[in-house]
Motif scaffolding. Sequence first.
Motif, PDB file in Angstrom:
ATOM      1  N   ARG A   1     -37.541  15.189 -56.541  1.00  0.00           N
ATOM      2  CA  ARG A   1     -38.476  14.752 -57.564  1.00  0.00           C
ATOM      3  C   ARG A   1     -39.795  15.522 -57.450  1.00  0.00           C
ATOM      4  N   ARG A   2     -39.692  16.806 -57.259  1.00  0.00           N
ATOM      5  CA  ARG A   2     -40.872  17.660 -57.228  1.00  0.00           C
ATOM      6  C   ARG A   2     -40.593  18.888 -58.072  1.00  0.00           C
ATOM      7  N   SER A   3     -41.646  19.612 -58.377  1.00  0.00           N
ATOM      8  CA  SER A   3     -41.511  20.809 -59.200  1.00  0.00           C
ATOM      9  C   SER A   3     -42.123  21.988 -58.468  1.00  0.00           C
ATOM     10  N   ILE A   4     -41.603  23.165 -58.754  1.00  0.00           N
ATOM     11  CA  ILE A   4     -42.151  24.414 -58.235  1.00  0.00           C
ATOM     12  C   ILE A   4     -42.325  25.322 -59.437  1.00  0.00           C
ATOM     13  N   GLY A   5     -43.519  25.877 -59.576  1.00  0.00           N
ATOM     14  CA  GLY A   5     -43.757  26.700 -60.747  1.00  0.00           C
ATOM     15  C   GLY A   5     -44.674  27.868 -60.483  1.00  0.00           C
ATOM     16  N   VAL A   6     -44.628  28.812 -61.393  1.00  0.00           N
ATOM     17  CA  VAL A   6     -45.563  29.927 -61.409  1.00  0.00           C
ATOM     18  C   VAL A   6     -46.577  29.616 -62.505  1.00  0.00           C
ATOM     19  N   TRP A   7     -47.816  29.474 -62.092  1.00  0.00           N
ATOM     20  CA  TRP A   7     -48.920  29.142 -62.979  1.00  0.00           C
ATOM     21  C   TRP A   7     -49.916  30.286 -62.973  1.00  0.00           C
ATOM     22  N   ARG A   8     -50.690  30.422 -64.052  1.00  0.00           N
ATOM     23  CA  ARG A   8     -51.656  31.524 -64.155  1.00  0.00           C
ATOM     24  C   ARG A   8     -53.035  30.974 -64.527  1.00  0.00           C
TER      25      ARG A   8
ATOM     26  N   GLU B   1     -51.660  34.972 -60.630  1.00  0.00           N
ATOM     27  CA  GLU B   1     -50.519  34.060 -60.550  1.00  0.00           C
ATOM     28  C   GLU B   1     -50.608  33.222 -59.275  1.00  0.00           C
ATOM     29  N   PHE B   2     -50.119  31.986 -59.390  1.00  0.00           N
ATOM     30  CA  PHE B   2     -50.116  31.046 -58.278  1.00  0.00           C
ATOM     31  C   PHE B   2     -48.764  30.348 -58.236  1.00  0.00           C
ATOM     32  N   LEU B   3     -48.201  30.219 -57.046  1.00  0.00           N
ATOM     33  CA  LEU B   3     -47.022  29.398 -56.847  1.00  0.00           C
ATOM     34  C   LEU B   3     -47.539  27.992 -56.568  1.00  0.00           C
ATOM     35  N   VAL B   4     -47.110  27.024 -57.365  1.00  0.00           N
ATOM     36  CA  VAL B   4     -47.616  25.661 -57.219  1.00  0.00           C
ATOM     37  C   VAL B   4     -46.441  24.708 -57.026  1.00  0.00           C
ATOM     38  N   GLU B   5     -46.507  23.963 -55.936  1.00  0.00           N
ATOM     39  CA  GLU B   5     -45.534  22.911 -55.664  1.00  0.00           C
ATOM     40  C   GLU B   5     -46.204  21.592 -56.027  1.00  0.00           C
TER      41      GLU B   5
END
Length: 97
Positions: free
Chosen positions: A51-58, A3-7
Amino acid sequence: MREFLVEITTTIPEGTGQDEVDRRRAAEAVRARELAATGHLGRLWRPVGERRSIGVWRADDEEQLHEKVLGTLPLHAWMTFVVTPLEPHPNDPGYAE
């Protein structure tokens, strides 16, 4: 998968027509659903008023994340990414050994 936290910050280039922006945003929504269905996109948030996003990506690793996941987003050319690799915390209520 890891898992990666991506801004993600998206900056639309000056002079880009609204039709192009709308087309890419529609394609982005479709691609996000595809990535969620394959387990690559876990969660996605937008901070209030930003106007940005923060997500958990795999992905298997950070190289795959950039090349085969984030690199496939239709808005990729307009995006900047801050990637933080994550690992489970032993006190996470969702963590099971």
